[in-house]
Design a protein around this motif. Sequence first.
Motif, PDB file in Angstrom:
ATOM      1  N   THR A 194      26.195  19.825  40.755  1.00 11.91           N
ATOM      2  CA  THR A 194      24.671  20.194  40.773  1.00 11.91           C
ATOM      3  C   THR A 194      24.585  21.749  41.495  1.00 11.91           C
ATOM      4  O   THR A 194      23.419  22.285  41.242  1.00 11.91           O
ATOM      5  N   GLY A 195      25.583  22.162  42.235  1.00 13.47           N
ATOM      6  CA  GLY A 195      25.227  23.140  43.107  1.00 13.47           C
ATOM      7  C   GLY A 195      26.381  24.545  42.488  1.00 13.47           C
ATOM      8  O   GLY A 195      26.764  24.511  41.283  1.00 13.47           O
ATOM      9  N   LEU A 196      26.889  25.447  43.544  1.00 17.84           N
ATOM     10  CA  LEU A 196      27.213  26.530  43.009  1.00 17.84           C
ATOM     11  C   LEU A 196      28.764  26.213  42.856  1.00 17.84           C
ATOM     12  O   LEU A 196      29.564  26.688  42.171  1.00 17.84           O
ATOM     13  N   PHE A 197      29.363  24.917  43.539  1.00 16.28           N
ATOM     14  CA  PHE A 197      30.738  24.553  43.888  1.00 16.28           C
ATOM     15  C   PHE A 197      30.438  23.116  43.443  1.00 16.28           C
ATOM     16  O   PHE A 197      29.637  22.607  43.045  1.00 16.28           O
ATOM     17  N   ASN A 198      31.826  22.476  43.661  1.00 19.45           N
ATOM     18  CA  ASN A 198      32.009  21.013  43.535  1.00 19.45           C
ATOM     19  C   ASN A 198      31.292  20.367  44.895  1.00 19.45           C
ATOM     20  O   ASN A 198      32.128  20.529  45.856  1.00 19.45           O
ATOM     21  N   GLU A 199      30.245  19.739  44.815  1.00 18.43           N
ATOM     22  CA  GLU A 199      29.770  19.346  46.210  1.00 18.43           C
ATOM     23  C   GLU A 199      29.735  17.770  46.350  1.00 18.43           C
ATOM     24  O   GLU A 199      29.378  17.144  45.291  1.00 18.43           O
ATOM     25  N   VAL A 200      29.914  17.244  47.710  1.00 20.65           N
ATOM     26  CA  VAL A 200      29.998  16.143  47.920  1.00 20.65           C
ATOM     27  C   VAL A 200      28.543  15.818  48.507  1.00 20.65           C
ATOM     28  O   VAL A 200      28.254  15.909  49.799  1.00 20.65           O
ATOM     29  N   SER A 201      27.438  15.557  47.777  1.00 17.72           N
ATOM     30  CA  SER A 201      26.267  15.636  48.140  1.00 17.72           C
ATOM     31  C   SER A 201      25.145  14.662  47.436  1.00 17.72           C
ATOM     32  O   SER A 201      25.934  14.057  46.276  1.00 17.72           O
ATOM     33  N   ASN A 202      24.359  14.401  48.280  1.00 15.79           N
ATOM     34  CA  ASN A 202      23.351  13.256  47.848  1.00 15.79           C
ATOM     35  C   ASN A 202      24.123  11.885  47.318  1.00 15.79           C
ATOM     36  O   ASN A 202      23.771  11.450  46.186  1.00 15.79           O
ATOM     37  N   ILE A 203      25.222  11.347  47.965  1.00 15.19           N
ATOM     38  CA  ILE A 203      25.885  10.267  47.793  1.00 15.19           C
ATOM     39  C   ILE A 203      26.046   9.322  49.034  1.00 15.19           C
ATOM     40  O   ILE A 203      26.337   9.896  50.073  1.00 15.19           O
ATOM     41  N   LYS A 204      25.422   8.226  48.908  1.00 22.15           N
ATOM     42  CA  LYS A 204      25.459   7.220  49.948  1.00 22.15           C
ATOM     43  C   LYS A 204      26.720   6.449  49.533  1.00 22.15           C
ATOM     44  O   LYS A 204      26.823   5.747  48.456  1.00 22.15           O
ATOM     45  N   LYS A 205      27.719   6.145  50.555  1.00 20.28           N
ATOM     46  CA  LYS A 205      28.963   5.544  50.474  1.00 20.28           C
ATOM     47  C   LYS A 205      29.110   4.633  51.540  1.00 20.28           C
ATOM     48  O   LYS A 205      29.166   5.244  52.534  1.00 20.28           O
ATOM     49  N   THR A 263      13.386  10.545  43.320  1.00 16.78           N
ATOM     50  CA  THR A 263      13.581   9.327  44.025  1.00 16.78           C
ATOM     51  C   THR A 263      14.051   8.228  43.170  1.00 16.78           C
ATOM     52  O   THR A 263      14.900   7.293  43.617  1.00 16.78           O
ATOM     53  N   ASN A 264      13.574   8.302  41.929  1.00 21.26           N
ATOM     54  CA  ASN A 264      14.058   7.305  40.840  1.00 21.26           C
ATOM     55  C   ASN A 264      15.211   7.906  40.177  1.00 21.26           C
ATOM     56  O   ASN A 264      15.727   6.735  39.290  1.00 21.26           O
ATOM     57  N   ALA A 265      15.940   8.845  40.412  1.00 16.03           N
ATOM     58  CA  ALA A 265      17.256   9.299  39.745  1.00 16.03           C
ATOM     59  C   ALA A 265      18.365   8.701  40.349  1.00 16.03           C
ATOM     60  O   ALA A 265      19.037   9.518  41.335  1.00 16.03           O
ATOM     61  N   LYS A 266      18.807   7.492  40.138  1.00 16.13           N
ATOM     62  CA  LYS A 266      19.836   6.982  40.960  1.00 16.13           C
ATOM     63  C   LYS A 266      20.884   6.461  39.987  1.00 16.13           C
ATOM     64  O   LYS A 266      20.644   6.059  38.772  1.00 16.13           O
ATOM     65  N   ALA A 267      21.977   6.034  40.430  1.00 13.09           N
ATOM     66  CA  ALA A 267      23.037   5.409  39.755  1.00 13.09           C
ATOM     67  C   ALA A 267      23.939   4.642  40.950  1.00 13.09           C
ATOM     68  O   ALA A 267      23.959   5.073  41.915  1.00 13.09           O
ATOM     69  N   ILE A 268      24.548   3.471  40.386  1.00 17.64           N
ATOM     70  CA  ILE A 268      25.278   2.915  41.271  1.00 17.64           C
ATOM     71  C   ILE A 268      26.718   2.660  40.892  1.00 17.64           C
ATOM     72  O   ILE A 268      26.831   2.268  39.743  1.00 17.64           O
ATOM     73  N   LEU A 269      27.886   2.732  41.806  1.00 13.79           N
ATOM     74  CA  LEU A 269      29.300   2.273  41.759  1.00 13.79           C
ATOM     75  C   LEU A 269      29.658   1.207  42.721  1.00 13.79           C
ATOM     76  O   LEU A 269      29.492   1.328  43.582  1.00 13.79           O
ATOM     77  N   ILE A 270      30.163   0.140  41.976  1.00 16.72           N
ATOM     78  CA  ILE A 270      31.028  -0.915  42.917  1.00 16.72           C
ATOM     79  C   ILE A 270      32.108  -0.956  42.513  1.00 16.72           C
ATOM     80  O   ILE A 270      32.721  -1.060  41.565  1.00 16.72           O
ATOM     81  N   TYR A 296      30.762   0.550  47.777  1.00  9.57           N
ATOM     82  CA  TYR A 296      29.469   0.561  47.241  1.00  9.57           C
ATOM     83  C   TYR A 296      29.005   1.971  47.445  1.00  9.57           C
ATOM     84  O   TYR A 296      29.296   2.802  48.523  1.00  9.57           O
ATOM     85  N   VAL A 297      28.610   2.616  46.441  1.00  8.37           N
ATOM     86  CA  VAL A 297      28.212   4.123  46.162  1.00  8.37           C
ATOM     87  C   VAL A 297      26.881   4.101  45.494  1.00  8.37           C
ATOM     88  O   VAL A 297      26.759   3.545  44.461  1.00  8.37           O
ATOM     89  N   GLU A 298      25.924   4.977  46.146  1.00  5.43           N
ATOM     90  CA  GLU A 298      24.787   5.131  45.206  1.00  5.43           C
ATOM     91  C   GLU A 298      24.630   6.662  45.302  1.00  5.43           C
ATOM     92  O   GLU A 298      24.760   7.386  46.229  1.00  5.43           O
ATOM     93  N   PHE A 299      24.531   6.908  43.972  1.00  9.91           N
ATOM     94  CA  PHE A 299      24.213   8.432  43.608  1.00  9.91           C
ATOM     95  C   PHE A 299      22.804   8.598  43.862  1.00  9.91           C
ATOM     96  O   PHE A 299      22.034   7.965  42.842  1.00  9.91           O
ATOM     97  N   GLU A 336      18.958  22.893  46.770  1.00 13.34           N
ATOM     98  CA  GLU A 336      19.563  22.593  48.385  1.00 13.34           C
ATOM     99  C   GLU A 336      21.002  23.254  48.441  1.00 13.34           C
ATOM    100  O   GLU A 336      21.133  24.023  49.593  1.00 13.34           O
ATOM    101  N   ASP A 337      21.827  23.068  47.566  1.00  7.64           N
ATOM    102  CA  ASP A 337      23.078  23.859  47.538  1.00  7.64           C
ATOM    103  C   ASP A 337      23.189  25.271  47.772  1.00  7.64           C
ATOM    104  O   ASP A 337      24.075  26.081  48.390  1.00  7.64           O
ATOM    105  N   TYR A 338      22.278  25.941  46.827  1.00  8.53           N
ATOM    106  CA  TYR A 338      22.024  27.276  46.821  1.00  8.53           C
ATOM    107  C   TYR A 338      21.677  27.872  48.160  1.00  8.53           C
ATOM    108  O   TYR A 338      22.027  28.783  48.638  1.00  8.53           O
TER     109      TYR A 338
END
Length: 530
Positions: A74-85, A49-56, A93-96, A360-362
């Motif tokens: 982080t998964g088997l492939f290049n995943e668009v996951s765990n990103i709030k955009k 929950t505390n592992a985040k980063a922000i891009l503006i 605004y992007v929150e990883f 989760e991706d696996y």
Amino acid sequence: MSFKNYHYLIVLIIVFSTSCKNSDKNLTENVSVEEETIPTLQYKPIDTTNAKAILIGKTDVPYNFNYLNLLVHTGLFNEVSNIKKENLGDSLYVEFQKLDKPQIIDLIAFEEGDLPPLFTRFYITPGDSIFMEIKNHKISFSGKNAAHYNFFQELNDPFHEKWGVFKGNFDQYKNDNTKFYNEKKKILEEYIKAHPEVSEGFKEQTYATLKYEYLFHLIYPRDHQDQAGNYQGSDLDEVLNKMQFEGEISMFDSEKYFDTINFEDDFNRPELLYNDYFKRSLPKYIHSVFANAEVSGYSIDNFINERDFIKNKLDDDLERFAIAKLIYNYHEAGLAFGQKGKTLIEDLINDYRDDFSKNEDYVSKINEIIFDLNSMDNKLSEELLDEKLINLKGDSIKLKDIFKNDPSKFKLIDHWASWCTPCIAEIQKSDEYNPMLKENNISKVYISVDEDLEKWKQMANQLENYTDKDQHYRFADFRKSGLARIFLQLGKTKNSYSIPKYTLIKNDSIILSTNSPRPSEQEEFLSILD
């Protein structure tokens, strides 16, 4: 040129396995297939929950943010996951989220008109706050760790797509790529001197990206061009088999070609498990080099050999990743379509069930395979056979009537779309594999996932030299289609699909596979019929 016309670049950048992806969360759950025999995996979430980063971000072309992809590894492939955009006009605004380790992330921003997409990578760590600006079609970053973000943008300017091209001489190909790799390393060395503030993690991951991109090109020679003229790679096995068949090569000295590579030093490196090119290269080197297969390809013997090699040489996260990729790659190649191969894959999934549940991706990818394994030799219900499809004339017709009008023993259903470049490329290879289909009493049915009626008709007409126009159909209502859920492997495990995808039906109702090898891969494809 529109966003979809650049789909081949997404294929090139996102995955080396060519497929088109889409998703829809409104598809019906009403399907009728026999109960599953292998239980699906359940994800066991970890606390990040505390592992985040922000891009503006800011841009002078708002279109950039309308079609922007950020790819984590982080998964088997290049995943668009765990990103709030969120984007509003020229602002982004992007929150990883769940960013538990420093890593290099890919960014693709599409451009309007005929301009190619903007592409870069940047090194990000949990807690980062990044500012990105796109101006005059260039990307720049600022922030506390700006030196971590801008290297790849600088690297791309002088060295865009200058990797070697394979033209039949392995020594020359290797030398060309080695020279280019050394030039890129030199630029990184100069960058580090100019930015002494960069972290050791940045150095490790960035050097690794350059190195394993180089190794990836050795194991995956760039030997052909796509429709846009960009060079693409092929599996080393395929290149060698083609050259031997055409009499261009009698022997390949793998020890000489890979003389600088040692498995323990180069691939037993768990700290690189979030590194894109490391993850691309590891399974390919195990398959083609280190597992010492007597015969190339995706056979039962090679599967067992690779499985045992991974178990003996790798541990923990690396072992879990390599086993998951082994299962995925051999399933894609058709190993599961014989009973012995299917049992081997099922047993391996069950052996690693608890390990896979930690990612989760696996879980998502393995559940797709479980769904396919459980649907093999199942019968389509009367409800599904009665579902109506639409032909190019606009008439509706039940699936069972499409089958009834064709006496072939097997029906190969090609799931495609007008915007899917790999789908169209496979269709255009039909002259190569049509004799094989005819010899084995297999006919083709084309079912498009297009929702744009006119674009579907237009592309179907353009493909009339490769397909029978009377065998083109589309789902009457894709969002409510039970057939779409079965054929595209949506089931109860996911709400996204990838194409091209091929379903093989026997005797008008028995599902042999909802994920057949491509018909152009003739040896693997024919294994389904054994």
